[in-house]
Design a protein around this motif. Sequence first.
Motif, PDB file in Angstrom:
ATOM      1  N   ALA A  51       0.839  13.262   0.484  1.00  0.00           N
ATOM      2  CA  ALA A  51       0.618  12.271  -0.577  1.00  0.00           C
ATOM      3  C   ALA A  51       0.262  10.640  -0.195  1.00  0.00           C
ATOM      4  O   ALA A  51      -0.711  10.731  -0.873  1.00  0.00           O
ATOM      5  CB  ALA A  51       0.764  12.668  -1.600  1.00  0.00           C
ATOM      6  N   THR A  52       1.363  10.160   0.141  1.00  0.00           N
ATOM      7  CA  THR A  52       1.072   9.336   0.781  1.00  0.00           C
ATOM      8  C   THR A  52       0.626   8.129   2.251  1.00  0.00           C
ATOM      9  O   THR A  52      -0.328   7.326   2.061  1.00  0.00           O
ATOM     10  CB  THR A  52       2.710   8.050   1.267  1.00  0.00           C
ATOM     11  N   VAL A  53       0.276   8.671   3.280  1.00  0.00           N
ATOM     12  CA  VAL A  53      -0.714   9.239   4.208  1.00  0.00           C
ATOM     13  C   VAL A  53      -1.744   8.504   4.022  1.00  0.00           C
ATOM     14  O   VAL A  53      -1.920   7.050   4.977  1.00  0.00           O
ATOM     15  CB  VAL A  53      -1.171   9.906   4.884  1.00  0.00           C
ATOM     16  N   PRO A  54      -2.893   8.581   3.169  1.00  0.00           N
ATOM     17  CA  PRO A  54      -3.620   7.783   3.243  1.00  0.00           C
ATOM     18  C   PRO A  54      -3.849   6.283   2.397  1.00  0.00           C
ATOM     19  O   PRO A  54      -4.356   5.237   3.562  1.00  0.00           O
ATOM     20  CB  PRO A  54      -4.891   8.543   2.899  1.00  0.00           C
ATOM     21  N   TYR A  55      -2.587   5.936   2.058  1.00  0.00           N
ATOM     22  CA  TYR A  55      -2.244   4.622   1.401  1.00  0.00           C
ATOM     23  C   TYR A  55      -1.615   3.523   3.151  1.00  0.00           C
ATOM     24  O   TYR A  55      -2.021   2.910   2.485  1.00  0.00           O
ATOM     25  CB  TYR A  55      -1.917   5.105   0.645  1.00  0.00           C
ATOM     26  N   ILE A  56      -0.987   4.113   3.666  1.00  0.00           N
ATOM     27  CA  ILE A  56      -0.222   3.925   4.214  1.00  0.00           C
ATOM     28  C   ILE A  56      -0.781   3.576   5.670  1.00  0.00           C
ATOM     29  O   ILE A  56      -1.106   2.230   6.295  1.00  0.00           O
ATOM     30  CB  ILE A  56       1.102   5.356   4.899  1.00  0.00           C
ATOM     31  N   GLN A  59       3.854   5.630  -5.603  1.00  0.00           N
ATOM     32  CA  GLN A  59       3.768   5.349  -7.502  1.00  0.00           C
ATOM     33  C   GLN A  59       1.941   6.681  -7.912  1.00  0.00           C
ATOM     34  O   GLN A  59       2.474   6.465  -9.112  1.00  0.00           O
ATOM     35  CB  GLN A  59       2.764   4.408  -7.741  1.00  0.00           C
ATOM     36  N   ASN A  60       1.744   6.522  -7.264  1.00  0.00           N
ATOM     37  CA  ASN A  60      -0.102   7.529  -7.194  1.00  0.00           C
ATOM     38  C   ASN A  60      -0.249   9.211  -6.867  1.00  0.00           C
ATOM     39  O   ASN A  60      -1.071   9.196  -7.196  1.00  0.00           O
ATOM     40  CB  ASN A  60      -1.299   6.431  -7.015  1.00  0.00           C
ATOM     41  N   ASN A  96       0.460  -0.802   0.291  1.00  0.00           N
ATOM     42  CA  ASN A  96      -0.473   0.083   0.444  1.00  0.00           C
ATOM     43  C   ASN A  96       0.814   1.593   0.097  1.00  0.00           C
ATOM     44  O   ASN A  96       0.559   1.777  -0.450  1.00  0.00           O
ATOM     45  CB  ASN A  96      -0.865  -0.191   0.843  1.00  0.00           C
ATOM     46  N   THR A  97       2.217   1.200   0.857  1.00  0.00           N
ATOM     47  CA  THR A  97       3.219   2.208   0.981  1.00  0.00           C
ATOM     48  C   THR A  97       3.392   2.608  -1.058  1.00  0.00           C
ATOM     49  O   THR A  97       3.778   3.776  -1.471  1.00  0.00           O
ATOM     50  CB  THR A  97       3.947   2.416   1.702  1.00  0.00           C
ATOM     51  N   ALA A  98       3.765   1.511  -1.069  1.00  0.00           N
ATOM     52  CA  ALA A  98       4.642   2.222  -2.997  1.00  0.00           C
ATOM     53  C   ALA A  98       3.761   2.117  -3.356  1.00  0.00           C
ATOM     54  O   ALA A  98       3.623   3.380  -4.229  1.00  0.00           O
ATOM     55  CB  ALA A  98       4.775   0.162  -3.410  1.00  0.00           C
TER      56      ALA A  98
END
Length: 280
Positions: free
Chosen positions: A201-206, A173-174, A167-169
């Motif tokens: 930008a990545t926090v929600p995916y993390i 990438q998004n 999910n972090t990756a």
Amino acid sequence: MTADLSSPRRPGRSLSSNLGAWLGKTIRRSIPTAIALFVLLGIWQLLCSGENTPLPGPIQVVKDTWDLIIDPFYRGSGTDQGLFWQIAASLQRVAVGYTLAAIAGIALGILIGVSLLMFQALDPIFQVLRTVPPLAWLPISLAAFRDSQPAAIFVIFITAIWPIIINTAVGVQNIPQDYNNVARVLKLSRMDYFLKVLLPATVPYIFTGLKIAIGLSWLAIVAAEMLTGGVGIGFFIWDAYNSGSNSEVILAIIYVGLVGLLLNALIGFIASRVVPEEQK
């Protein structure tokens, strides 16, 4: 003067009104769940009310385990501990393994997210390893660490790390290309880009990965403790089964489910405070 004296009471009335509205909403939302739970308990009681039923009904479970319910803080010798201490021991292992998985998973996820070469090198390996069932790692970890405690923590770590990495990756990438373009125009340093662009930008995916991982961690420790022994809710379930106490097994399973629900809610609560509103 009158206006000054009355003004402090307005926030109090507003707070009381908001609290009342929240309680009313919570109660209304809980009614369907309470009805469904009552129906399920009724069906369970009916199915297990015969003379030769293999499993006890809810009334019998409460009768058989009443001492465990009212005294969860019981302290005995060895593995003879109350359910609070059994769950606490499992949670300690989960906390260590999950924290290590979060640190390593976020770092690796960012690494393969920003580097195409690292993604091409590591992603196939990760895709293979993440499909290995948690308990398949237990013999390897026992052989490597020669102790059940670090072996159980390793099983949690290796189970929880994959959704965090993936999910972090995906989050890295998004990242919208506009963000990267602005970063180039502003000539941000790597540290500034990481702190001001990539991480927000990545926090929600993390947190999506962290939320999945906490459930897998709790699942893995309960399964691992059945084989490693010692104080822990997993071994408690296995020991109760071997002792023929199905009521204790059922009670422990209920507790496991409730703790899992609380862990999931805890990560969700932290995410609600960390993730910006526009990104939810």
